[in-house]
Motif scaffolding. Sequence first.
Motif, short mmCIF file in Angstrom:
data_model
loop_
_atom_site.label_atom_id
_atom_site.label_comp_id
_atom_site.label_asym_id
_atom_site.label_seq_id
_atom_site.Cartn_x
_atom_site.Cartn_y
_atom_site.Cartn_z
N TYR A 1 -6.15 -59.06 -102.67
CA TYR A 1 -7.34 -59.04 -101.84
C TYR A 1 -7.97 -57.66 -101.96
O TYR A 1 -7.31 -56.64 -101.76
CB TYR A 1 -6.99 -59.33 -100.37
N ASN A 2 -9.23 -57.64 -102.28
CA ASN A 2 -9.96 -56.38 -102.42
C ASN A 2 -10.85 -56.17 -101.20
O ASN A 2 -11.80 -56.93 -100.96
CB ASN A 2 -10.82 -56.40 -103.68
N PRO A 3 -10.55 -55.16 -100.38
CA PRO A 3 -11.36 -54.91 -99.19
C PRO A 3 -12.81 -54.65 -99.54
O PRO A 3 -13.14 -54.11 -100.60
CB PRO A 3 -10.71 -53.66 -98.58
N GLY A 4 -13.70 -55.06 -98.62
CA GLY A 4 -15.13 -54.81 -98.80
C GLY A 4 -15.52 -53.45 -98.27
O GLY A 4 -14.68 -52.59 -97.99
N SER A 5 -16.81 -53.26 -98.11
CA SER A 5 -17.31 -52.00 -97.56
C SER A 5 -18.58 -52.29 -96.78
O SER A 5 -19.24 -53.30 -96.98
CB SER A 5 -17.59 -50.99 -98.67
N GLY A 6 -18.88 -51.40 -95.85
CA GLY A 6 -20.08 -51.56 -95.06
C GLY A 6 -19.82 -52.28 -93.75
O GLY A 6 -18.70 -52.72 -93.46
N PRO A 7 -20.85 -52.46 -92.92
CA PRO A 7 -20.71 -53.07 -91.61
C PRO A 7 -20.09 -54.47 -91.67
O PRO A 7 -20.49 -55.29 -92.48
CB PRO A 7 -22.15 -53.12 -91.09
N GLY A 8 -19.11 -54.69 -90.82
CA GLY A 8 -18.49 -56.00 -90.70
C GLY A 8 -17.35 -56.25 -91.66
O GLY A 8 -16.64 -57.26 -91.52
N ALA B 1 -14.83 -50.61 -86.57
CA ALA B 1 -16.17 -50.97 -86.07
C ALA B 1 -16.70 -49.97 -85.05
O ALA B 1 -17.89 -49.60 -85.07
CB ALA B 1 -16.13 -52.37 -85.46
N ILE B 2 -15.85 -49.52 -84.12
CA ILE B 2 -16.34 -48.71 -83.01
C ILE B 2 -16.76 -47.30 -83.45
O ILE B 2 -17.83 -46.82 -83.04
CB ILE B 2 -15.30 -48.70 -81.87
N PRO B 3 -16.00 -46.60 -84.29
CA PRO B 3 -16.52 -45.32 -84.78
C PRO B 3 -17.80 -45.47 -85.60
O PRO B 3 -18.60 -44.53 -85.67
CB PRO B 3 -15.37 -44.80 -85.66
N ALA B 4 -18.02 -46.66 -86.18
CA ALA B 4 -19.23 -46.88 -86.98
C ALA B 4 -20.39 -47.42 -86.16
O ALA B 4 -21.47 -47.66 -86.71
CB ALA B 4 -18.91 -47.85 -88.13
N GLY B 5 -20.20 -47.64 -84.88
CA GLY B 5 -21.29 -48.12 -84.04
C GLY B 5 -21.53 -49.62 -84.13
O GLY B 5 -22.57 -50.11 -83.67
N GLY B 6 -20.60 -50.37 -84.70
CA GLY B 6 -20.67 -51.83 -84.66
C GLY B 6 -21.75 -52.46 -85.51
O GLY B 6 -21.99 -53.67 -85.40
N GLY B 7 -22.43 -51.69 -86.34
CA GLY B 7 -23.47 -52.27 -87.17
C GLY B 7 -24.64 -52.82 -86.39
O GLY B 7 -25.35 -53.72 -86.86
N ASN B 8 -24.87 -52.27 -85.21
CA ASN B 8 -25.92 -52.77 -84.33
C ASN B 8 -26.54 -51.57 -83.60
O ASN B 8 -25.81 -50.83 -82.92
CB ASN B 8 -25.32 -53.77 -83.33
N PRO B 9 -27.86 -51.37 -83.67
CA PRO B 9 -28.47 -50.19 -83.06
C PRO B 9 -28.39 -50.17 -81.54
O PRO B 9 -28.61 -49.11 -80.93
CB PRO B 9 -29.94 -50.27 -83.53
N ASN B 10 -28.09 -51.31 -80.93
CA ASN B 10 -27.98 -51.35 -79.47
C ASN B 10 -26.62 -50.89 -78.96
O ASN B 10 -26.41 -50.80 -77.75
CB ASN B 10 -28.22 -52.77 -78.97
#
Length: 419
Positions: free
Chosen positions: A158-165, A297-306
Amino acid sequence: MKRFPICTALVCLWTVFSFATLAQAQNVITTWNAIASNTIIKVGGNGPSPAGVYFAYAAIATYDAVNAISRTAQPFYYRGPGWPGASQEAAAAAASHKVLAHYFPSQQAALDQNYQATLTAISGSPAAKTAGMALGEAAADALIAARDHDGLKANVTYNPGSGPGKWQPTPPAFAAPATPWLGQMTPFTFNDPAAFLPAGPTPLDSVDWERDYNITRLFGAANGSVRTPRQTEIGIFWTENTAQQYARLFNNLVTQRGLSVPESARFMAMLWTGFADSAIGCYNAKYHFGFWRPVTAIPAGGGNPNLTSDATWLPLAATPNHPEYPAAHACLTGAVTTLIATYFHTSNLPISVDSLSFKDGVHTHTFTNTDDFLSEVQWARIYAGFHHYHSVVDGAELGKKVADNLADNFFRPRRSGRD
């Protein structure tokens, strides 16, 4: 639910050993379930979800061996002739011994010693014991043959992805993804590992995701959490290896309910097979969706500006090294609680679970029904900082569907002697 530490570490070890020995002496099924736990987890080093597969191997062979004598339920793999005069206890011990020795050959000597001790303690004629041993080995052979090339420990990458989510290796170990083969192996009670695939993680631009994110951010943090002391204890309580913890629970239920050898064998086979199949379905979904953990997710801000990011956020306990959605503990417990209620024909029964996750000794939680048991496990994964709310809900639903399918189609009592 009640919680309390019951003893110091030394006294706890003695108490656990004494009660375990007493319970095991009453029923060969619980004896070998405890031996399996030691073989598979304590010595074998398996994590909770893959451990369930090995427990299922042993439990199904044991069930088939005992059932060939009692002929009270449907066979699973072994469909040879039954031997009414054979010893059920010897058959059970022989089946479990041979399966465990097959999958854990390095532990052959210890398993042989346990096997001889069990046979010595069994009453009955030498002929009945010999017949039971032969039958148990035949049932084990049927299981081993049926599960040959089932995908156990297959080379799945399994190759991990990158970016939000997208799931990425998590601190502190940043370990490689755990057991991706598990989600691809052949299930026991359905054909396709993806048969119970859930709908998927909450979209990052949704209000539901904002709610889920903030619940875990606030309740799952190692520092600055809004958890109560009781909620913190719950979060830690369920971090013990689930299969190890549930092996003790299953033994306790057998002992408390006074189940016979055939009843115990059927009960264990249902529970461990449901446990294993819910793990297979759950891991298939985990690696299908590859969703990120709160610690990413939390250090990255959840991929959501809100949403509010927190660069220093860490969970209460170390995050397991596999994708977040759905929650594996919820999958397993959804299956287990459903099958307990199915077997006993009620969800309202006393359940006592202990945990070895604490430095101050064994803690015990008691419940009056399976629904409260499942609910606490679901919230525990949020309190530990491992999961989001949507994940524990969908995980439990996956486990329930696996359990319902199993109960409808397998291990069913015979309706008559002609079945």
